[in-house]
Design a protein around this motif. Sequence first.
Motif, PDB file in Angstrom:
ATOM      1  N   ARG A   1       0.863  -1.184   0.000  1.00 21.24           N
ATOM      2  CA  ARG A   1       0.000   0.000   0.000  1.00 21.24           C
ATOM      3  C   ARG A   1       0.893   1.224   0.000  1.00 21.24           C
ATOM      4  O   ARG A   1       1.767   1.343   0.858  1.00 21.24           O
TER       5      ARG A   1
ATOM      6  N   VAL B   1      -7.991   4.023  -2.554  1.00 14.73           N
ATOM      7  CA  VAL B   1      -8.871   4.469  -1.464  1.00 14.73           C
ATOM      8  C   VAL B   1      -8.556   5.904  -1.038  1.00 14.73           C
ATOM      9  O   VAL B   1      -7.406   6.315  -1.009  1.00 14.73           O
TER      10      VAL B   1
ATOM     11  N   ALA C   1     -12.585   0.029   5.281  1.00 14.79           N
ATOM     12  CA  ALA C   1     -11.566   1.000   4.864  1.00 14.79           C
ATOM     13  C   ALA C   1     -10.373   0.326   4.176  1.00 14.79           C
ATOM     14  O   ALA C   1      -9.791   0.882   3.251  1.00 14.79           O
ATOM     15  N   LEU C   2     -10.030  -0.871   4.624  1.00 21.00           N
ATOM     16  CA  LEU C   2      -8.867  -1.556   4.049  1.00 21.00           C
ATOM     17  C   LEU C   2      -9.266  -2.305   2.781  1.00 21.00           C
ATOM     18  O   LEU C   2     -10.426  -2.304   2.386  1.00 21.00           O
ATOM     19  N   HIS C   3      -8.298  -2.978   2.169  1.00 22.95           N
ATOM     20  CA  HIS C   3      -8.584  -3.654   0.905  1.00 22.95           C
ATOM     21  C   HIS C   3      -9.135  -5.062   1.120  1.00 22.95           C
ATOM     22  O   HIS C   3      -9.436  -5.754   0.155  1.00 22.95           O
TER      23      HIS C   3
ATOM     24  N   THR D   1     -15.034  -2.793  -0.083  1.00 24.18           N
ATOM     25  CA  THR D   1     -13.724  -2.464   0.493  1.00 24.18           C
ATOM     26  C   THR D   1     -13.284  -1.089  -0.032  1.00 24.18           C
ATOM     27  O   THR D   1     -13.908  -0.526  -0.935  1.00 24.18           O
ATOM     28  N   ASN D   2     -12.202  -0.584   0.521  1.00 19.39           N
ATOM     29  CA  ASN D   2     -11.637   0.713   0.097  1.00 19.39           C
ATOM     30  C   ASN D   2     -12.597   1.879   0.282  1.00 19.39           C
ATOM     31  O   ASN D   2     -12.557   2.832  -0.484  1.00 19.39           O
ATOM     32  N   VAL D   3     -13.471   1.802   1.264  1.00 20.58           N
ATOM     33  CA  VAL D   3     -14.335   2.939   1.564  1.00 20.58           C
ATOM     34  C   VAL D   3     -14.096   3.349   3.018  1.00 20.58           C
ATOM     35  O   VAL D   3     -14.339   2.561   3.937  1.00 20.58           O
TER      36      VAL D   3
END
Lengths: 280, 473
Positions: free
Chosen positions: A44, A86, B170-172, B208-210
């Motif tokens: 990341r 993100v 929040a994470l992948h 994910t990713n939010v």
Amino acid sequence: MYKIVKKRVLNPTVTMMDILAPMVAKKAQAGQFIILRVDEDGERIPLTVAGYDRAAGTVKIIFQIVGGTTMRLSAKEEGEYICDFVGPLGCATHTDGIKKVCIVGGGVGCAIALPVAQRFKELGCEVHSIIGFRNKDLLILEDEFKACSDKLTVMTDDGSYGRQGVVTVPLKEEIEAGEKFDEVITIGPLIMMKFVVATTKPYNIPTTVSMNPIMIDGTGMCGGCRLTVGGQTKFACVDGPDFNGFEVDFDEAMSRASAYAEFEQRERDKCCNLFKKEVK
Amino acid sequence: MAINPKKNEMPVQEAKERARNFKEVALGYTPEIAVAEAQRCLNCKNKPCVNGCPVNIQIPDFITKVKEGDFEGAYQVISQSSSLPAVCGRVCPQETQCESKCTLGIKFEPVGIGRLERFVADWHNQNNHGEIELPKPNGHRVAVVGSGPSGLTCAGDLAKKGYKVTIFEALHLAGGVLVYGIPEFRLPKTIVQKEVETLKKYGVEVETNVVVGKTITIDELFEDGYEAVFVGSGAGLPRFMGIPGESLKGVYSANEFLTRSNLMKAYKDDSQTPILRGKNVAVVGGGNVAMDAARTALRLGADNVYIVYRRSMDELPARKEEVEHAQEEGIKFEILRNPVELIGYNNPDDRRDPKNGSVVGMKVIKCELGEPDEKGRRRPVEVPGSEYVIDVDCVIMSIGTSPNPLIKNTTAGLEVNRHGGIIVEEETGKTSKEGVYAGGDAVTGAATVILAMGAGKTAAKAIDEYLSKKHAK
């Protein structure tokens, strides 16, 4: 999966991409950052937002190849996808009460400085920009800066383009010549930001620095991005990335930034070999 | 038949071997051992064990099924109360919960409830591939923030009632602390993914990713048509001690160290994420997270790993089994010690020496136990002049977390306490904002997986009641 809708190579080591990420594009503001992973099992990495198009749903990123991840990313082409994207994370650059600003960018940091300069222009401020590069080949975004600056100074270390010298020289000249900046905002290598702060401090001009430390989650969970600011521990991901330059402990930040230098070198070499093989 | 006074041992990987690999430590009961252990249950009428379980699993009922060899039946009993049995069987502190209330435990060792739960869940995962019965959709949407134990539980319970649930992570990768925090050797990630897949079969969507509070706010979730929101965003920001040297290279928060190893797989040789493989590692703190960090450091190749804890062995907050496993593996317990300073390398002749700024020592002071504090735990008192230095090249701070401000800062009307934890009504998980419920570490600060699950369960029930009432009008 997030599509790369546009790719432009700005110079041999710096690439620009527009990534399709409508939810991020809807919220992104100058000064914020995103975190991405190129592929499954990827690392990341944080990258500061270099622009956005809310209607098209795209977010612009500009990055320099420093390790394996950025090398893998730069090998991706238009129409291809990256695994994760993100954001927007961190706080936007504050603009309140600023009428006249000097933006000082260095190297790939200029990519992040540009949307900040554009934002101030939009708000009707007087914008002076000073951008510095090692040499002419590494120069990026000159036209874009010209378009949003009332005054633009380009510096190169070797004098191959613009004026020869470091960014603090014209900054000091402008201040001495009586330019009254409400704020100086600087984005670039840590060592450059440290010297910009050393230049503005004697004149007590508020100076904001944009920090880009090592990060993992970007939401405050890991604490890897911690910095000492005004004697207190701050997390760049939630408290920043912008901080009062007079209070940042740059020497500590530089030391921490080097924590994985050896690993990065190894990854870069590994990737170079890999892509050489593939490209051949 | 006389009752075996001792719990049937669970086969484990041998300590010396497992200390150098990331495979699961405990191997689980065989069907034969499981039946034998189940036979120790007295099946007493008042079922004290059930009260000891934060999600009220009908323990004697499932154990009876095991006794009969009906392992799938046992699973069905557990799954009425718990969405994550394979996880809880591994990470619950049973000795302070269900097993502490076991009647058999008055005279002998209690029934190995946790081991049996784990066996049943694993048996089901390996042997049952049948289709699940899908609930009838009720047309109402609920958003869940965070895919850790509280979020997964809340989502699972609501989905089973027919709600359309979306989890925002929040994470992948989904799983929260189960994937970034708890190591592979204690909780294999395939198990977590399997539990998440089961939820998806019930129609739960995972985005994910939010980052709620950044990518989207709670108010925007309501605007998007969600009728209730459950916040299970976890504990958040790691604490540091505030002693000199905490920003030296080689000093990690436990969250960072474990996230690098677990979520980012830095323990694998070909990982793209770096991690410092220290030779002499000190972990500060005495909880489960500290044990996880210490045992991870050992597996990454450390010669010496120290747990530095300011109280004595009796006060260690970690699960007993984790402490025992850590001791067997060779973790050294520097108890009644408190760090006062971290010492960095500095080469005066070469300021470009890459080692400059790296941690090389930890100065600790000896402590004695004094008067009990308000929680009844004896307070550590420093012994003046007793400082000495431990040679270390890696330090991991595992002294807790403080709540993440992202949601609080972007949600008007959501009240938090002075520590930053979201204020809820305990019986329902209801917050100060209508339609918003919360549970897990975001409310309590760092606690256990099962307590978070209990909170998720409570909130799911309350959300169902709230929406049912609202729509009955």
